[in-house]
Design a protein around this motif. Sequence first.
Motif, PDB file in Angstrom:
ATOM      1  N   GLY A  52     -37.009  10.499  24.088  1.00  0.00           N
ATOM      2  CA  GLY A  52     -36.994  12.054  24.679  1.00  0.00           C
ATOM      3  C   GLY A  52     -37.679  11.813  26.120  1.00  0.00           C
ATOM      4  N   LEU A  53     -39.124  11.155  26.070  1.00  0.00           N
ATOM      5  CA  LEU A  53     -39.665  11.137  27.549  1.00  0.00           C
ATOM      6  C   LEU A  53     -38.535  10.484  28.562  1.00  0.00           C
ATOM      7  CD1 LEU A  53     -43.382   9.966  26.706  1.00  0.00           C
ATOM      8  CD2 LEU A  53     -42.682  11.704  28.124  1.00  0.00           C
ATOM      9  N   ALA A  54     -38.104   9.373  28.068  1.00  0.00           N
ATOM     10  CA  ALA A  54     -36.879   8.671  29.044  1.00  0.00           C
ATOM     11  C   ALA A  54     -35.803   9.588  29.337  1.00  0.00           C
ATOM     12  CB  ALA A  54     -36.806   7.211  28.635  1.00  0.00           C
ATOM     13  N   SER A  56     -35.651  12.881  29.354  1.00  0.00           N
ATOM     14  CA  SER A  56     -35.981  14.028  30.298  1.00  0.00           C
ATOM     15  C   SER A  56     -36.377  13.567  31.738  1.00  0.00           C
ATOM     16  CB  SER A  56     -37.027  14.911  29.546  1.00  0.00           C
ATOM     17  OG  SER A  56     -38.090  14.030  29.352  1.00  0.00           O
ATOM     18  N   LEU A  57     -37.032  12.549  32.070  1.00  0.00           N
ATOM     19  CA  LEU A  57     -37.511  11.938  32.968  1.00  0.00           C
ATOM     20  C   LEU A  57     -36.475  11.411  33.985  1.00  0.00           C
ATOM     21  CD1 LEU A  57     -40.952  10.433  32.217  1.00  0.00           C
ATOM     22  CD2 LEU A  57     -40.453  12.452  33.713  1.00  0.00           C
ATOM     23  N   LEU A  58     -35.727  10.491  33.524  1.00  0.00           N
ATOM     24  CA  LEU A  58     -34.388   9.840  34.189  1.00  0.00           C
ATOM     25  C   LEU A  58     -33.213  10.931  33.937  1.00  0.00           C
ATOM     26  CD1 LEU A  58     -35.037   6.267  32.788  1.00  0.00           C
ATOM     27  CD2 LEU A  58     -35.376   6.910  35.191  1.00  0.00           C
ATOM     28  N   THR A  59     -32.861  11.819  34.442  1.00  0.00           N
ATOM     29  CA  THR A  59     -31.840  12.641  34.398  1.00  0.00           C
ATOM     30  C   THR A  59     -30.630  12.166  34.740  1.00  0.00           C
ATOM     31  OG1 THR A  59     -32.147  13.796  36.443  1.00  0.00           O
ATOM     32  CG2 THR A  59     -33.439  14.687  34.454  1.00  0.00           C
ATOM     33  N   PRO A  60     -29.312  12.434  34.034  1.00  0.00           N
ATOM     34  CA  PRO A  60     -28.080  11.742  34.245  1.00  0.00           C
ATOM     35  C   PRO A  60     -27.909  11.940  35.988  1.00  0.00           C
ATOM     36  CG  PRO A  60     -28.163  13.148  32.496  1.00  0.00           C
ATOM     37  CD  PRO A  60     -29.183  13.461  32.878  1.00  0.00           C
ATOM     38  N   PRO A  61     -28.096  12.905  36.734  1.00  0.00           N
ATOM     39  CA  PRO A  61     -27.681  12.803  38.047  1.00  0.00           C
ATOM     40  C   PRO A  61     -28.623  11.813  38.596  1.00  0.00           C
ATOM     41  CG  PRO A  61     -28.162  15.083  37.478  1.00  0.00           C
ATOM     42  CD  PRO A  61     -28.611  14.367  36.504  1.00  0.00           C
ATOM     43  N   LEU A  62     -29.712  11.491  38.313  1.00  0.00           N
ATOM     44  CA  LEU A  62     -30.682  10.464  38.898  1.00  0.00           C
ATOM     45  C   LEU A  62     -30.337   9.203  38.688  1.00  0.00           C
ATOM     46  CD1 LEU A  62     -33.402  10.089  40.364  1.00  0.00           C
ATOM     47  CD2 LEU A  62     -34.560   9.719  38.042  1.00  0.00           C
ATOM     48  N   ILE A  63     -29.929   8.887  37.368  1.00  0.00           N
ATOM     49  CA  ILE A  63     -29.327   7.504  36.845  1.00  0.00           C
ATOM     50  C   ILE A  63     -28.181   7.403  37.775  1.00  0.00           C
ATOM     51  CG2 ILE A  63     -28.603   6.192  35.260  1.00  0.00           C
ATOM     52  CD1 ILE A  63     -30.147   7.701  33.075  1.00  0.00           C
ATOM     53  N   SER A  64     -27.365   8.365  37.710  1.00  0.00           N
ATOM     54  CA  SER A  64     -25.932   8.118  38.468  1.00  0.00           C
ATOM     55  C   SER A  64     -26.039   7.795  39.803  1.00  0.00           C
ATOM     56  CB  SER A  64     -25.056   9.614  38.469  1.00  0.00           C
ATOM     57  OG  SER A  64     -24.748   9.726  36.884  1.00  0.00           O
TER      58      SER A  64
ATOM     59  N   ASN B  24     -45.598  18.965  35.195  1.00  0.00           N
ATOM     60  CA  ASN B  24     -44.174  19.829  35.102  1.00  0.00           C
ATOM     61  C   ASN B  24     -43.875  20.051  33.632  1.00  0.00           C
ATOM     62  OD1 ASN B  24     -41.678  20.512  35.432  1.00  0.00           O
ATOM     63  ND2 ASN B  24     -41.067  18.628  36.721  1.00  0.00           N
ATOM     64  N   GLN B  25     -44.001  21.334  33.445  1.00  0.00           N
ATOM     65  CA  GLN B  25     -43.929  22.060  32.051  1.00  0.00           C
ATOM     66  C   GLN B  25     -42.201  21.919  31.504  1.00  0.00           C
ATOM     67  OE1 GLN B  25     -45.326  25.916  31.669  1.00  0.00           O
ATOM     68  NE2 GLN B  25     -47.189  25.349  30.880  1.00  0.00           N
ATOM     69  N   SER B  26     -41.570  22.163  32.690  1.00  0.00           N
ATOM     70  CA  SER B  26     -39.994  22.257  32.091  1.00  0.00           C
ATOM     71  C   SER B  26     -39.408  20.773  31.588  1.00  0.00           C
ATOM     72  CB  SER B  26     -39.025  22.523  33.114  1.00  0.00           C
ATOM     73  OG  SER B  26     -38.990  21.654  34.120  1.00  0.00           O
ATOM     74  N   VAL B  27     -40.023  19.465  32.098  1.00  0.00           N
ATOM     75  CA  VAL B  27     -39.839  18.167  31.546  1.00  0.00           C
ATOM     76  C   VAL B  27     -40.233  18.013  30.293  1.00  0.00           C
ATOM     77  CG1 VAL B  27     -40.109  15.802  32.143  1.00  0.00           C
ATOM     78  CG2 VAL B  27     -39.646  17.240  33.903  1.00  0.00           C
TER      79      VAL B  27
END
Lengths: 160, 175
Positions: A52-54, A56-64, B24-27
Amino acid sequence: MISGIILYTIATIYVSVSFIKDRHKTKVAFLSSWKMFRNALPDLLAIMLFIGLALSLLTPPLISSIIGESSGLLGIIYSTIIGSIVLVPSFIVFPLGHTLIQNGAALPQVAVLMSTMMSVGLVTLSMEQKSFGRSFAYSRNLSAIIMSLLFALIIGVLMT
Amino acid sequence: MTKLKRYRFFSILLFALLIIAFINQSVAIETVQITVKSILDMLFLLPPIFILVGLLDQWIKKESLIRYMGEKSGIYGIFFTLLLATVAAGPLYIAFPIAVLLLKKGASVRYIVFFLGAWSTVKLPVLVYELSSLGFKFTLIHICFGLVFYYLTGLLFEKFYDQQKLLKYDITKEV
């Protein structure tokens, strides 16, 4: 959802047959299932929260952006590292792979990422060691990394 | 105390989440949403799998499993292993206790390695998903190469690992 229904149907049938044949054995089976579940629960909860953490932190646009079309060998290395951290269930991996490609990630890099996500897990290594011993656990993860890299190579040659 | 210790990793992550929530609350909200959804998915899929494993432990005799997955099971071994590995859903670490049980019942190292490899490569319940999101050619290469690779790995591992030595502990016992 459908796979769940099938699993529950199969389990119900076998439990009924087992119960009719031998009540005691069925009871022992349930007890050992419950213990297995309880043994796995702490690790399971931690892994789920980690994913869950990974995610939400590593978003698809960021990884891409890290593993885009021009990322080359470095992109492959990054994918291998990110994918090797934790074991992720396939029903999360495939939709993620799809999203990554739509966001501009290159196919071989996505291939190695997905494959290592499903087969290599540093976080779950301690759990794996408890089951099979250190040497086997390390070798299996290493073989899975080799498989993922070769797979990405084949995808790179045949599909790009 | 030992019980609490087993939740150490979970507590550390929970603490990390708390810190993120301040920054960051949304994350943090998204993390909770994804985590709760995957935990619910797991809680839904796991009970029947564990119950089937428990029943397998009680009912399948060592001799019959050796016939299906033992050293000399040949082509049956491949099919039986493939069937076991691909029908069940879930991440690879669910396959660890199942693999231990199969080892205990006399499955050979070759098929255990093949079982874990096939589990991480092909999942019939999500096959449609792979086909629709990544295409036929990609899926075909993934499955064919993966299965051949892990079967060969099984042959190799068989030379280095002994079935009995791999059995470190009994999964059906309390840890």
